[in-house]
Design an enzyme around this catalytic site. Sequence first.
Site, PDB file in Angstrom:
ATOM      1  N   TYR A  40      -9.085   4.910   9.752  1.00 52.51           N
ATOM      2  CA  TYR A  40      -8.819   4.296  11.057  1.00 52.51           C
ATOM      3  C   TYR A  40     -10.158   4.320  11.889  1.00 52.51           C
ATOM      4  CZ  TYR A  40      -6.920   2.900  15.805  1.00 52.51           C
ATOM      5  OH  TYR A  40      -6.732   2.446  16.869  1.00 52.51           O
ATOM      6  N   LYS A  95      17.884  -6.668   1.280  1.00 48.89           N
ATOM      7  CA  LYS A  95      17.227  -7.779   0.588  1.00 48.89           C
ATOM      8  C   LYS A  95      15.760  -7.147   0.433  1.00 48.89           C
ATOM      9  CE  LYS A  95      17.256 -12.081  -1.195  1.00 48.89           C
ATOM     10  NZ  LYS A  95      17.715 -13.193  -0.293  1.00 48.89           N
ATOM     11  N   GLU A 137      16.564 -16.181   5.448  1.00 52.11           N
ATOM     12  CA  GLU A 137      17.918 -15.627   5.117  1.00 52.11           C
ATOM     13  C   GLU A 137      19.105 -15.709   6.141  1.00 52.11           C
ATOM     14  OE1 GLU A 137      19.602 -13.755   1.543  1.00 52.11           O
ATOM     15  OE2 GLU A 137      17.611 -14.260   2.151  1.00 52.11           O
ATOM     16  N   ASP A 163      19.087 -18.474   0.568  1.00 54.96           N
ATOM     17  CA  ASP A 163      20.513 -19.104   0.400  1.00 54.96           C
ATOM     18  C   ASP A 163      20.815 -20.510  -0.106  1.00 54.96           C
ATOM     19  OD1 ASP A 163      21.230 -16.696   1.947  1.00 54.96           O
ATOM     20  OD2 ASP A 163      20.994 -17.395   3.574  1.00 54.96           O
ATOM     21  N   ALA A 196      29.547 -27.787   0.768  1.00 53.22           N
ATOM     22  CA  ALA A 196      28.462 -28.906   1.416  1.00 53.22           C
ATOM     23  C   ALA A 196      27.679 -28.197   2.119  1.00 53.22           C
ATOM     24  CB  ALA A 196      29.077 -30.137   1.967  1.00 53.22           C
TER      25      ALA A 196
END
Length: 760
Positions: A40, A95, A137, A163, A196
Amino acid sequence: MSKQNKRIEALVYHAKPTPGKIKVVPTKKYASQRDLSLAYSPGVAEPCLEIEKDVENVYKYTAKGNLVAVISNGTAVLGLGNIGPEASKPVMEGKGLLFKIFADIDVFDIEIGTEDVDAFIETVKNIAPTFGGINLEDIKAPEAFEIERRLKEELDIPVMHDDQHGTAIISAAALLNAIEIAKKNIEEVKIVVSGAGAAAISCTRLYQAFGAKRDNIVMLDSRGVIRNDRDDLTSQKAEFATDRKIETLDEAMENADVFIGLSQPDIVTPKMLKSMDANPIVFALANPNPEIKYQLAVDTRDDIIMATGRSDHPNQVNNVLGFPFIFRGALDVRATKINEAMKMAAVKALSNLAKEPVPEQVNIAYAETRLTFGKDYIIPKPFDPRLIAEIPPAVAKAAMESGVAKEPIEDWDRYRNSLLERLGSDNKLVRMLLSRAKTNPKRVVFAEADQLDVLKAAQIAYDEGVAHPILLGRREAIISLMEEIEFDAEIPIIDPKSDQETERKNRYAKAYWKKHKRQGVTIYSAEKKMRERNYYAAMMVNEGDADALITGYSRNYPSVVKPMLELIGMANGISRVATTNIMMTQRGPMFFSDTSINIDPNAKDLAKIARMTYRVAKMFGIEPVTAMISYSNFGSSDNPRAEKVRDAVAYLHKAYPEMIVDGELQTDFALNSKMLQDIFPFSKLAGKKVNTLVFPSLDSANITYKLLKELNKAESIGPIMMGMAKPVHILQLGASVDEIVNMTAISVIDAQQREKRQQK
């Protein structure tokens, strides 16, 4: 396990000991004030100024290049629907976990509280400078299409909606191979797509990219066949509208070559399958219940090539085969996007990998003699270690060739080696053990089933199909504990001291007496010993009433080893038993021997321990690279303690030249391949990654593995008994539930291996 108990277990898993499944950990030293001043203020100003000069330096000085955002608004979460951003967070963390364990990619999960497309896109664009890639997602269609399209256009980092494209990539690889096996042509096959949504649309587009003809495709949604005379179609659905005068799935399936299911369970009937063309290809991918049950499908058509989304059937179409490795390749060349060329490269790499000879550890994981390309193996298995060395390079090359790679790779061999190194920190071996045990579960007697943790482990083994438990102990105590943990199962409960066991107890006592009567054992003393659970459990295995034995949770190791050696004894040709522990370390699984039995083994004993450990490692599909450990290196000490290790190595080199083994070696030289190569280039271990350590004494082995376990939180599997005549494994005192479950899997695999040898 009851549905309620499973629910509680899932909630506890996510809540304890720390809420959630992922965390941030430092990658730099931070012990001293100097470290902190570099991390830092004031040291951090230097990389800030360098990035200000050239923004590309952000990849050099920060974690951006290995950081992916998993982003959702929670509008289409699994099969749960629109449950909101907060409720989607456990899935996004999950995930992130998969990204890390399969491809060593770090993840921040981001849940966005809006369903407005513009607001969502603006939010992602504003936070994009933090990340090297974006994984979208669980966003509902049709918004998902627009969100991905615009973000890909407006950002200069890889963006992918898994997906859509994950299922498309994996199923396309499987489809190419299935069509080849069926001896058909992708340009001619008739394809029916049930569903679909985003996944179905992307799958069908990708199939077309590989040659499928638009006129040969029929797509259905919840209202039936998508025809061009319907007035309720989105632009995505209209893309696949047909002019055929059919309305139902029954009609669409007639003479079809391929069925792709991304819709609802149990909508395909045997009649429909029978109406399909010869060698039908059926991908029933609805999860967890497919469009037609696997067994029903293969019973209906013996020429079918079948895939599902489930792990308990052949040909699992699983997104984890794709997204971790696709992002890995994209990040490693600093791709500005994931384009069609990269997706198609992933498809081809997956398809080709299924045709290559399968590594033995994959065969072992799935209890197969030899997995070979064919109807039941059209896509690689998730446990295949080659995935990370094959998919990312293919994706990276495609990125370079298509002009979207900012940092091309020049040394591909070095790159592949670096990818394999990334596999070292996860627990794939544990998953492999459990998976392999489940392929042929055995009867395992738990000798201390009236201990809560032992019973919990038996419950997990039963629920997961790892073993068929036999519970030994006080019947009332076991039943009470089973009620407490809602372990509702019809499994054997045996109390050796009960009157109900008199007949079997006497039978065991007589068998024991016959074998040991010339060692001072009387029938009375034999009957008395059969009241002790470890003697009784050992006789169950000896007499074939159980296949394997787990004990040792509540008693010290020596007191448990004695009855096992007395009743079970050593295997033929074995004069010394020993134990090994598998340690799950950052460099991968390592075998430590002997951790529990031999206090001060001589040179001959050490050689035997090394040889037994070699065979155990091979049993798990791991090629052992063995260092014989000492406090000295290659003769630097004349002390007998070092000399015995040297003598053991000399014997192994002469008797078993195929073994990769050397020593005596100090531990740091054994584990630091560069230091070993520089100082001792003549060693058989030079340039190799050691994964097996044989220690010169029990105290050194036991102390080392327990230090590693407690200080580094390394998971330990063991001690694994080596050299016993039957599958008997003794836990460390107070072993955890997970350790007991892992040892149960080991005992089942041990029994499986012995059964195979007997059948030969």
